[in-house]
Design a protein around this motif. Structure first.
Motif, PDB file in Angstrom:
ATOM      1  N   ALA A 249       0.834  -1.210   0.000  1.00  0.00           N
ATOM      2  CA  ALA A 249       0.000   0.000   0.000  1.00  0.00           C
ATOM      3  C   ALA A 249       0.864   1.253   0.000  1.00  0.00           C
ATOM      4  CB  ALA A 249      -0.930  -0.005   1.217  1.00  0.00           C
ATOM      5  N   ARG A 250       1.913   1.257   0.834  1.00  0.00           N
ATOM      6  CA  ARG A 250       2.783   2.428   0.899  1.00  0.00           C
ATOM      7  C   ARG A 250       3.517   2.655  -0.411  1.00  0.00           C
ATOM      8  NH1 ARG A 250       6.737   1.322   3.701  1.00  0.00           N
ATOM      9  NH2 ARG A 250       6.276  -0.672   4.709  1.00  0.00           N
ATOM     10  N   VAL A 251       4.124   1.611  -0.936  1.00  0.00           N
ATOM     11  CA  VAL A 251       4.943   1.763  -2.145  1.00  0.00           C
ATOM     12  C   VAL A 251       4.093   2.214  -3.328  1.00  0.00           C
ATOM     13  CG1 VAL A 251       6.270   0.472  -3.867  1.00  0.00           C
ATOM     14  CG2 VAL A 251       6.766   0.193  -1.436  1.00  0.00           C
ATOM     15  N   ARG A 252       2.903   1.671  -3.473  1.00  0.00           N
ATOM     16  CA  ARG A 252       2.064   2.059  -4.603  1.00  0.00           C
ATOM     17  C   ARG A 252       1.590   3.505  -4.475  1.00  0.00           C
ATOM     18  NH1 ARG A 252       1.879  -2.317  -7.539  1.00  0.00           N
ATOM     19  NH2 ARG A 252       1.458  -4.398  -6.678  1.00  0.00           N
ATOM     20  N   MET A 253       1.210   3.928  -3.275  1.00  0.00           N
ATOM     21  CA  MET A 253       0.769   5.308  -3.084  1.00  0.00           C
ATOM     22  C   MET A 253       1.927   6.282  -3.253  1.00  0.00           C
ATOM     23  SD  MET A 253      -1.169   6.994   0.193  1.00  0.00           S
ATOM     24  CE  MET A 253      -1.433   8.770   0.290  1.00  0.00           C
ATOM     25  N   GLN A 254       3.084   5.941  -2.687  1.00  0.00           N
ATOM     26  CA  GLN A 254       4.250   6.802  -2.803  1.00  0.00           C
ATOM     27  C   GLN A 254       4.698   6.925  -4.254  1.00  0.00           C
ATOM     28  OE1 GLN A 254       6.173   4.382   0.273  1.00  0.00           O
ATOM     29  NE2 GLN A 254       6.862   6.254   1.273  1.00  0.00           N
ATOM     30  N   SER A 255       4.632   5.836  -5.000  1.00  0.00           N
ATOM     31  CA  SER A 255       5.034   5.856  -6.405  1.00  0.00           C
ATOM     32  C   SER A 255       4.099   6.732  -7.236  1.00  0.00           C
ATOM     33  CB  SER A 255       5.049   4.430  -6.971  1.00  0.00           C
ATOM     34  OG  SER A 255       5.969   3.618  -6.276  1.00  0.00           O
ATOM     35  N   GLU A 256       2.824   6.642  -6.956  1.00  0.00           N
ATOM     36  CA  GLU A 256       1.853   7.474  -7.675  1.00  0.00           C
ATOM     37  C   GLU A 256       2.136   8.961  -7.429  1.00  0.00           C
ATOM     38  OE1 GLU A 256      -2.998   8.306  -7.833  1.00  0.00           O
ATOM     39  OE2 GLU A 256      -2.202   6.589  -6.722  1.00  0.00           O
ATOM     40  N   THR A 257       2.408   9.306  -6.181  1.00  0.00           N
ATOM     41  CA  THR A 257       2.710  10.699  -5.851  1.00  0.00           C
ATOM     42  C   THR A 257       4.019  11.142  -6.494  1.00  0.00           C
ATOM     43  OG1 THR A 257       1.542  10.489  -3.745  1.00  0.00           O
ATOM     44  CG2 THR A 257       3.082  12.321  -3.949  1.00  0.00           C
ATOM     45  N   ALA A 258       5.032  10.262  -6.482  1.00  0.00           N
ATOM     46  CA  ALA A 258       6.326  10.591  -7.085  1.00  0.00           C
ATOM     47  C   ALA A 258       6.164  10.919  -8.562  1.00  0.00           C
ATOM     48  CB  ALA A 258       7.298   9.430  -6.902  1.00  0.00           C
ATOM     49  N   GLY A 259       5.300  10.206  -9.259  1.00  0.00           N
ATOM     50  CA  GLY A 259       5.062  10.479 -10.666  1.00  0.00           C
ATOM     51  C   GLY A 259       4.509  11.879 -10.887  1.00  0.00           C
ATOM     52  N   LYS A 260       3.599  12.303 -10.013  1.00  0.00           N
ATOM     53  CA  LYS A 260       3.025  13.646 -10.126  1.00  0.00           C
ATOM     54  C   LYS A 260       4.072  14.719  -9.822  1.00  0.00           C
ATOM     55  CE  LYS A 260      -1.620  12.068  -8.861  1.00  0.00           C
ATOM     56  NZ  LYS A 260      -2.707  12.125  -7.844  1.00  0.00           N
ATOM     57  N   VAL A 261       4.897  14.478  -8.821  1.00  0.00           N
ATOM     58  CA  VAL A 261       5.954  15.433  -8.480  1.00  0.00           C
ATOM     59  C   VAL A 261       6.965  15.534  -9.618  1.00  0.00           C
ATOM     60  CG1 VAL A 261       7.896  15.861  -6.910  1.00  0.00           C
ATOM     61  CG2 VAL A 261       5.690  15.131  -5.991  1.00  0.00           C
ATOM     62  N   ALA A 262       7.344  14.403 -10.186  1.00  0.00           N
ATOM     63  CA  ALA A 262       8.307  14.399 -11.284  1.00  0.00           C
ATOM     64  C   ALA A 262       7.757  15.141 -12.493  1.00  0.00           C
ATOM     65  CB  ALA A 262       8.658  12.957 -11.666  1.00  0.00           C
ATOM     66  N   GLU A 263       6.485  14.963 -12.795  1.00  0.00           N
ATOM     67  CA  GLU A 263       5.862  15.652 -13.929  1.00  0.00           C
ATOM     68  C   GLU A 263       5.879  17.172 -13.714  1.00  0.00           C
ATOM     69  OE1 GLU A 263       4.142  16.345 -17.515  1.00  0.00           O
ATOM     70  OE2 GLU A 263       4.880  14.411 -16.770  1.00  0.00           O
ATOM     71  N   PHE A 264       5.563  17.603 -12.501  1.00  0.00           N
ATOM     72  CA  PHE A 264       5.611  19.038 -12.195  1.00  0.00           C
ATOM     73  C   PHE A 264       7.019  19.593 -12.376  1.00  0.00           C
ATOM     74  CE2 PHE A 264       7.026  21.924  -8.789  1.00  0.00           C
ATOM     75  CZ  PHE A 264       6.400  23.094  -9.208  1.00  0.00           C
ATOM     76  N   LEU A 265       7.999  18.911 -11.805  1.00  0.00           N
ATOM     77  CA  LEU A 265       9.375  19.398 -11.865  1.00  0.00           C
ATOM     78  C   LEU A 265       9.910  19.420 -13.294  1.00  0.00           C
ATOM     79  CD1 LEU A 265      10.824  17.574  -8.722  1.00  0.00           C
ATOM     80  CD2 LEU A 265      10.516  20.041  -8.981  1.00  0.00           C
TER      81      LEU A 265
END
Length: 372
Positions: A249-265
Motif C-alpha cells: 500500500a505504501r509503495v504504490r501510493m508513494q510511487s503514484e505521488t512521485a510520478g506527479k511530483v516528477a511531472e511538475f518538476l
C-alpha cells in the motif's frame, strides 16, 4: 497470489499459546536443551537463529519468490557478507552509478583483503561484456540506480554473468518486490536494505540477501551470517516484519505521488533535469515499463545553477525534511554530493528526493514555493 496478499500471509503469526494476532518478541539469547542434549524447538543461540528472524526471512523469501533469505543488521552488512563469501583474487563488476557505500566497501575493506573490482556503465551491455574477467565472480546490478535512477536490463546482465560463470546480484532496495522481482528475470541473489521500504518508518536498521536456489554460495553465506554475527536483533526483525504488512500500500501510493511530483518538476523553468523512469522522456522509461510494475517513489532533480542554488532550494522547503535515507512515510530531500563527500561523482546541483505519504498537491506547492 498478488504481492499485497503475500505480504499479509507471509507475516501472519499462528500463536498456539494465546491466539495473539501480533507475534511476540523473543528476546532470549539462549534456548534450553532437552535431557538428551537435543534442541526440540530448533534453536541453540540467538546469533545462529531466532524465531523473529526466521519469520522475517520466510516473509522476504516469499515476497521475492526465492529459495531462502539471510537477514542482517544493515544493508551494508548484507553486502559485505556477499563479498566475504568470495576469495582473495576474485573480481567483481559494479555499476558506475551505484549507492556510494558499495564501492566504498570494496575500496576500503575488500580491496586490501584481495578482492578486485571494476566500475562499468551497465546501461552499455557491450561495455559490461568487455569488462568481464576470467576471475569475475559477481556482477552487481542496481536498478533504479542511486542517485541518477538509471535503469539497466536485469535479464541481459544476468545472461552475461552466467556466460562468464559469475552470479548476478541485484540491489532491489529502491524498487522492492512490489515493483520488481529480479529473481524472476534471471538474477541469482537479491540484496535489500530493509531499513528503507520494508521497515518504512525510519525507525529500524536492517538488510537481507534473498537467494533464488540452494547453492554453495547460499550455504557459505548462511555460515558467515552465524560466524560473523552481523545479525539483526529480535525487535528489529519484528519491526521490519510489521512494516511488510503495509509495504504494498505504501509503495504504490508513494510511487503514484512521485510520478506527479516528477511531472511538475519536469516542466519548471528553474529545473535543469529530472531523473525518474516514469517520465516518458526518461532514457530508461521503456525498459522500466518492461521489467517493473511501477516506477518507484525515488527521484532526483538537478536545479539550474550549482550546488549553492540546489542547497538554497532545499533550505526553503517546509514539508520535505532535509535528511539522508529513504523509504519512510515522510518525504525527504538531500543534497547528495555533499553527503557522498569530496570524491562524489554526483552532479553538484542534484537533489535526491524520497516521496512519502503526504498529498501530492502539498508537496508540489512546497516545491513550487521553494523554486520561486
Amino acid at each position: 497470489m498478488k504481492p499485497e496478499t503475500v505480504a499479509l500471509l507471509s507475516t501472519h503469526y499462528y500463536d498456539r499459546n494465546a491466539g495473539a494476532l501480533a507475534p511476540p518478541i523473543y528476546l532470549s539469547t539462549t534456548f534450553e536443551r532437552d535431557a538428551d542434549g537435543s534442541f526440540k524447538h530448533g534453536y541453540l543461540y540467538a546469533r545462529n537463529a531466532n524465531p523473529n528472524r526466521d519469520s522475517l526471512e520466510r516473509s522476504l523469501t516469499a515476497l521475492e519468490g526465492g529459495f531462502a533469505s539471510v537477514a542482517y543488521a544493515s544493508g551494508q552488512a548484507a553486502t559485505m557478507n556477499l563479498f566475504l563469501a568470495l576469495a582473495p583474487g576474485d573480481h567483481v563488476l559494479i555499476p558506475t552509478d551505484a549507492y556510494y557505500g558499495t564501492p566504498a566497501l570494496l575500496e576500503e575493506l575488500m580491496h586490501p583483503w584481495g578482492l578486485t573490482y571494476t566500475r562499468v556503465d551497465m546501461t552499455d551491455l557491450a561495455a559490461v561484456q568487455a569488462a568481464m574477467h576470467d576471475n569475475t565472480r559477481v556482477v552487481w546490478v542496481e536498478t533504479p540506480s542511486n542517485p541518477l535512477l538509471k535503469i539497466v536490463d536485469i535479464q541481459a546482465l544476468a545472461e552475461i554473468a552466467h556466460a562468464g560463470n559469475a552470479v548476478c546480484v541485484c540491489d532491489n532496495t529502491w524498487a522492492t518486490p512490489i515493483l520488481q522481482r529480479p529473481l524472476d528475470l534471471g538474477c541469482d541473489v537479491v540484496m535489500h536494505a530493509t531499513t528503507k521500504y520494508f521497515g518504512g518508518h525510519s525507525d529500524v536498521l536492517g538488510g537481507a540477501l534473498v537467494f533464488k536456489e540452494d547453492s554453495k554460495l547460499y550455504q557459505r553465506i548462511r555460515r558467515l551470517q552465524s560466524v560473523g554475527g552481523a545479525v539483526p536483533s529480535p525487535f528489529e526483525c519484528w519491526l521490519v516484519l510489521r512494516g511488510i504488512k503495509t509495504l504494498a500500500a505504501r509503495v504504490r501510493m508513494q510511487s503514484e505521488t512521485a510520478g506527479k511530483v516528477a511531472e511538475f518538476l519536469s516542466q519548471h523553468p528553474h529545473v535543469e533535469a529530472v531523473h525518474y523512469p516514469g517520465l516518458p522522456t526518461d532514457s530508461g522509461h521503456e525498459l522500466a515499463k518492461k521489467q517493473m510494475t511501477g516506477y518507484g517513489a525515488m527521484l532526483s532533480v538537478q536545479i539550474r545553477g550549482g550546488a549553492d542554488d540546489a542547497i538554497r532550494v532545499a533550505a526553503k522547503l517546509q514539508i520535505f525534511t532535509r535528511a539522508t535515507s529513504l523509504g519512510g512515510v515522510e518525504s525527504l530531500i538531500e543534497h547528495r554530493a555533499s553527503v557522498e563527500g569530496p570524491n562524489s561523482a554526483t552532479p553538484p546541483n542534484l537533489l535526491r528526493m524520497s516521496i512519502g505519504l503526504e498529498h501530492a498537491d502539498d508537496l508540489i506547492f512546497d516545491l513550487k514555493r521553494a523554486l520561486e
